[in-house]
Design a protein around this motif. Sequence first.
Motif, PDB file in Angstrom:
ATOM      1  N   THR A   1      16.582 -18.074  30.713  1.00 10.85           N
ATOM      2  CA  THR A   1      15.789 -17.733  31.884  1.00 10.85           C
ATOM      3  C   THR A   1      15.957 -16.285  32.310  1.00 10.85           C
ATOM      4  OG1 THR A   1      17.567 -18.612  33.270  1.00 10.85           O
ATOM      5  CG2 THR A   1      15.690 -20.073  32.807  1.00 10.85           C
ATOM      6  N   THR A   2      16.816 -15.525  31.663  1.00  6.16           N
ATOM      7  CA  THR A   2      16.934 -14.100  31.933  1.00  6.16           C
ATOM      8  C   THR A   2      16.741 -13.320  30.646  1.00  6.16           C
ATOM      9  OG1 THR A   2      19.334 -14.131  31.615  1.00  6.16           O
ATOM     10  CG2 THR A   2      18.512 -14.472  33.856  1.00  6.16           C
ATOM     11  N   VAL A   3      16.285 -12.078  30.790  1.00  5.20           N
ATOM     12  CA  VAL A   3      16.084 -11.228  29.628  1.00  5.20           C
ATOM     13  C   VAL A   3      17.439 -10.760  29.110  1.00  5.20           C
ATOM     14  CG1 VAL A   3      15.092  -9.073  28.808  1.00  5.20           C
ATOM     15  CG2 VAL A   3      13.832 -10.476  30.449  1.00  5.20           C
ATOM     16  N   GLU A   4      17.612 -10.882  27.815  1.00  7.75           N
ATOM     17  CA  GLU A   4      18.883 -10.514  27.193  1.00  7.75           C
ATOM     18  C   GLU A   4      19.162  -9.028  27.359  1.00  7.75           C
ATOM     19  OE1 GLU A   4      20.946 -10.842  22.745  1.00  7.75           O
ATOM     20  OE2 GLU A   4      18.824 -11.277  23.067  1.00  7.75           O
ATOM     21  N   THR A   5      20.423  -8.676  27.606  1.00  2.34           N
ATOM     22  CA  THR A   5      20.821  -7.276  27.687  1.00  2.34           C
ATOM     23  C   THR A   5      20.777  -6.659  26.299  1.00  2.34           C
ATOM     24  OG1 THR A   5      22.247  -7.676  29.592  1.00  2.34           O
ATOM     25  CG2 THR A   5      22.664  -5.686  28.309  1.00  2.34           C
ATOM     26  N   VAL A   6      20.011  -5.585  26.156  1.00  3.25           N
ATOM     27  CA  VAL A   6      19.831  -4.910  24.874  1.00  3.25           C
ATOM     28  C   VAL A   6      20.636  -3.622  24.871  1.00  3.25           C
ATOM     29  CG1 VAL A   6      18.140  -3.809  23.357  1.00  3.25           C
ATOM     30  CG2 VAL A   6      17.533  -5.903  24.573  1.00  3.25           C
ATOM     31  N   VAL A   7      21.309  -3.335  23.769  1.00  4.48           N
ATOM     32  CA  VAL A   7      22.080  -2.102  23.654  1.00  4.48           C
ATOM     33  C   VAL A   7      21.460  -1.197  22.612  1.00  4.48           C
ATOM     34  CG1 VAL A   7      24.211  -3.241  24.356  1.00  4.48           C
ATOM     35  CG2 VAL A   7      23.662  -3.039  21.924  1.00  4.48           C
ATOM     36  N   VAL A   8      21.701   0.103  22.761  1.00  2.00           N
ATOM     37  CA  VAL A   8      21.300   1.086  21.765  1.00  2.00           C
ATOM     38  C   VAL A   8      22.567   1.725  21.201  1.00  2.00           C
ATOM     39  CG1 VAL A   8      19.013   1.599  22.668  1.00  2.00           C
ATOM     40  CG2 VAL A   8      20.976   2.777  23.611  1.00  2.00           C
ATOM     41  N   THR A   9      22.523   2.042  19.905  1.00  2.00           N
ATOM     42  CA  THR A   9      23.682   2.620  19.220  1.00  2.00           C
ATOM     43  C   THR A   9      23.379   3.977  18.620  1.00  2.00           C
ATOM     44  OG1 THR A   9      23.095   1.504  17.144  1.00  2.00           O
ATOM     45  CG2 THR A   9      24.545   0.321  18.665  1.00  2.00           C
ATOM     46  N   ALA A  10      22.165   4.490  18.830  1.00  5.25           N
ATOM     47  CA  ALA A  10      21.743   5.716  18.160  1.00  5.25           C
ATOM     48  C   ALA A  10      22.580   6.921  18.558  1.00  5.25           C
ATOM     49  CB  ALA A  10      20.272   6.000  18.468  1.00  5.25           C
ATOM     50  N   GLU A  11      23.181   6.900  19.753  1.00  6.80           N
ATOM     51  CA  GLU A  11      24.013   8.008  20.197  1.00  6.80           C
ATOM     52  C   GLU A  11      25.487   7.752  19.912  1.00  6.80           C
ATOM     53  OE1 GLU A  11      23.013   9.175  24.191  1.00  6.80           O
ATOM     54  OE2 GLU A  11      21.227  10.218  23.486  1.00  6.80           O
ATOM     55  N   ARG A  12      25.738   6.929  18.883  1.00  3.72           N
ATOM     56  CA  ARG A  12      27.074   6.705  18.307  1.00  3.72           C
ATOM     57  C   ARG A  12      28.004   5.874  19.187  1.00  3.72           C
ATOM     58  NH1 ARG A  12      23.720   8.752  15.653  1.00  3.72           N
ATOM     59  NH2 ARG A  12      24.005  10.339  14.030  1.00  3.72           N
ATOM     60  N   ARG A  13      27.550   5.506  20.368  1.00  4.06           N
ATOM     61  CA  ARG A  13      28.360   4.660  21.249  1.00  4.06           C
ATOM     62  C   ARG A  13      27.434   3.593  21.819  1.00  4.06           C
ATOM     63  NH1 ARG A  13      33.033   6.223  24.183  1.00  4.06           N
ATOM     64  NH2 ARG A  13      32.471   8.444  24.071  1.00  4.06           N
ATOM     65  N   SER A  14      27.808   2.316  21.670  1.00  5.73           N
ATOM     66  CA  SER A  14      26.967   1.238  22.181  1.00  5.73           C
ATOM     67  C   SER A  14      26.833   1.354  23.697  1.00  5.73           C
ATOM     68  CB  SER A  14      27.559  -0.118  21.809  1.00  5.73           C
ATOM     69  OG  SER A  14      27.564  -0.296  20.406  1.00  5.73           O
ATOM     70  N   ARG A  15      25.582   1.217  24.170  1.00  8.85           N
ATOM     71  CA  ARG A  15      25.317   1.385  25.596  1.00  8.85           C
ATOM     72  C   ARG A  15      24.086   0.571  25.965  1.00  8.85           C
ATOM     73  NH1 ARG A  15      24.877   7.342  28.527  1.00  8.85           N
ATOM     74  NH2 ARG A  15      24.433   6.604  30.647  1.00  8.85           N
ATOM     75  N   PRO A  16      24.077  -0.110  27.107  1.00  9.68           N
ATOM     76  CA  PRO A  16      22.885  -0.869  27.495  1.00  9.68           C
ATOM     77  C   PRO A  16      21.661   0.035  27.590  1.00  9.68           C
ATOM     78  CG  PRO A  16      24.762  -1.479  28.867  1.00  9.68           C
ATOM     79  CD  PRO A  16      25.185  -0.275  28.072  1.00  9.68           C
ATOM     80  N   LEU A  17      20.554  -0.433  27.045  1.00  7.37           N
ATOM     81  CA  LEU A  17      19.323   0.351  27.084  1.00  7.37           C
ATOM     82  C   LEU A  17      18.893   0.635  28.511  1.00  7.37           C
ATOM     83  CD1 LEU A  17      16.844   1.616  25.728  1.00  7.37           C
ATOM     84  CD2 LEU A  17      15.819  -0.685  25.642  1.00  7.37           C
ATOM     85  N   GLN A  18      19.118  -0.309  29.417  1.00  2.00           N
ATOM     86  CA  GLN A  18      18.653  -0.152  30.790  1.00  2.00           C
ATOM     87  C   GLN A  18      19.395   0.941  31.552  1.00  2.00           C
ATOM     88  OE1 GLN A  18      15.469  -2.054  30.638  1.00  2.00           O
ATOM     89  NE2 GLN A  18      16.086  -1.834  32.768  1.00  2.00           N
ATOM     90  N   THR A  19      20.542   1.398  31.048  1.00  2.00           N
ATOM     91  CA  THR A  19      21.267   2.489  31.702  1.00  2.00           C
ATOM     92  C   THR A  19      21.492   3.651  30.745  1.00  2.00           C
ATOM     93  OG1 THR A  19      23.378   1.387  31.193  1.00  2.00           O
ATOM     94  CG2 THR A  19      22.401   0.972  33.369  1.00  2.00           C
TER      95      THR A  19
END
Length: 725
Positions: free
Chosen positions: A45-63
Amino acid sequence: MKAKTRRCVLHASLLLSFPWCGFALAQSAAPDPKNKPDETKQEVTTVETVVVTAERRSRPLQTSPISATVLSGDDLANKGITVVDQLMFVTPSATVNNFGQGIDFNIRGIGKGEHNSQTTTGVVTYRDGVATFPGYFTGEPYYDIATVEILRGPQGTFVGQNATGGAVFVTSNDPIIGGGHSGYVQGQLGNYNDFGLQGTLNIPLADTLAARVAFNTEDRDSFWNIDGPYTGSDARLRLRSARVGLNWQPNSALTVLFKTDYSHLDFGAYPADPVNGANDLFDVTANAELRAVDWLVRSVLHVDYRFANGLLLRSISGYQKGNTQYRTDLDGTRTGNNTFRDSVDERIYSQEFNLLSPNAGWMKWILGAYWQKDTLGFPPKEFVIGVPPGSPASEYVLDGTNPKETWAAFGKIGFDLTDRLELELGGRYTRSTTANDVNVVQYGLPLKQIQEAEYTDFSGKAALNFKLDSKQFLYAFAASGFRPGGLNVPVGLGIPPPFDEEKVTSYELGWKSIWLEGKVRTQLTAFHNDYKNFQVIVGYPTFPTFGFELNVPGTTKISGFEAQVQASLDDWKFDAGLGAMRSSLGRFYAVDPRGASVVPCDPSTGPASASCIALEGRDQTYAPDLTFNFGVQREFRVGDDIITPRFNYGYISEQWATLFQNESRGDRIESRRIVNAQIAWLHGKYLWTLYGTNLTDQHYVAAINSGLRFAGAPRQYGLRLAMSF
């Protein structure tokens, strides 16, 4: 267009999305039917937290101060994405124009507009952490994929050169230590006698060591009716790919990950016909040999070591080797006698080192170094343009090597100025060299080129990030990127000068939000690009009969707005994306090399004439005014089974293939409206999927190259059966 854009902005603000998480083909087994219905419902019922790794450190896309679309392996399957071409229908502001042996991949109107090995791409693709071949080998299929990250805007700090438009990071699934023997197998049957088979197996080798084996095959009849006489293939498809991975974690500090990919991709041919042909795109003629085969191997070694104080040292080593072969009818008719053939070898070595600070603390930093050597080889008598073939006086023949080398150092530092305000500063210094050691026989005239060029640049990014609260994130940044120049091959007038590097400066404002207790996530972005030294092939300034690559002397302006929405509302899932863009070419005069002219034409001053065309203010190539995508699905529970219909729509407005915008010469690429749909039935560990792509059977031009038009895929449909274990 303005009214249409306003309507689409309104629609995008209402459309919602979230990937279906019922059956993770590439990542997990089917859900346990013993789960209580209310427990399963709560999980989605909630949107999954998505992370990006392109900047070499995993970080939530929303922040993260990045404009990006992130897709899981499930998302790719649900949206019908199996190759890079289809990414443009699921992300804003992207176009992928595929002409077989290469692609024009552009994001926000920046990427690649010319088709040769010297003109590098402005949208670089990474596979499992290493930059891949920058032009050839574009048909490598997606299978057993963990995530695909599509980053928009220049990525100069971490990706470096060739990322003036953006970057794509494709990451396959890692072997799972402690995951036991698990995996899936999937079969596919479809029209055009399409048969596909893929699967993966996770293998535990020890308490600290696991392996993963994956494969993908597909056979399919041709889309085209080709009227000869031609030889070779009718463009039937034969794809074979495999991947082996090893994951070793002897202790909590050390991780060693190794992957090797192999692909033999026989596309049969890349049929095409003249750009102004009145016939259907799939009814073509040819009287030459037709062939299109790629093979490649890629090995990647990741080593991570975390010190006791929290510092992380990372090494990423890559080796890639491939060969691409292409044979075609260059005039696209059975009456003409112009042909082209090539066989190109490419070998890439790369090495990257990163040192990352701990994630905790008010200051975080990353330091890195990068090296890459990329060598293209053109064997004797394999790169031939025959007008007609068979005689030295009517053939253009090239052989030799084109080695390129890159060295770079980069870093980023972030400061928490307050508990809600962060300042990030990053930069990258790059030195690139390119060389030609080639022999040319130009219609009987022997020419030799031994030439090299060097390009250096500093690219940077300064971002200010502000958290209004835990659900509202604002950012603003200025960033730059560059794409190196290259060498023009001899054209009978001596050794021509190199063309210069491209540079882009981008300014972006973004607002990312979470609404309705995590059920809805949005991204809104406004951007402006100053694009300098755009690389383009025009008539030679002092003798326009010959084609010549140079730089647009003025600054091109590109501005736009993007919106993305994702939502999960009980059993309904929605996603949508919108990109609206305007571009204006800087001051530039040029001769269209497709027309005859002997009047000099200076790129900066002209003077304007019937053949020396003033191009200032025209649209940038491959920069459509509007892109839009939408997807919706609904889960229906019948006992322990789940039935999920899904609908996807992608729209890309018309665009120009050249700056001359000459419709009579076929420069306009018409709009694309692609509809995909599927119905999935999850029954225990079995997943049945009835699918259809391009359901309206739009026959659209996928690319224009060398006076030929190339067709996008027609309607396809079929049935898949997947079993997890």
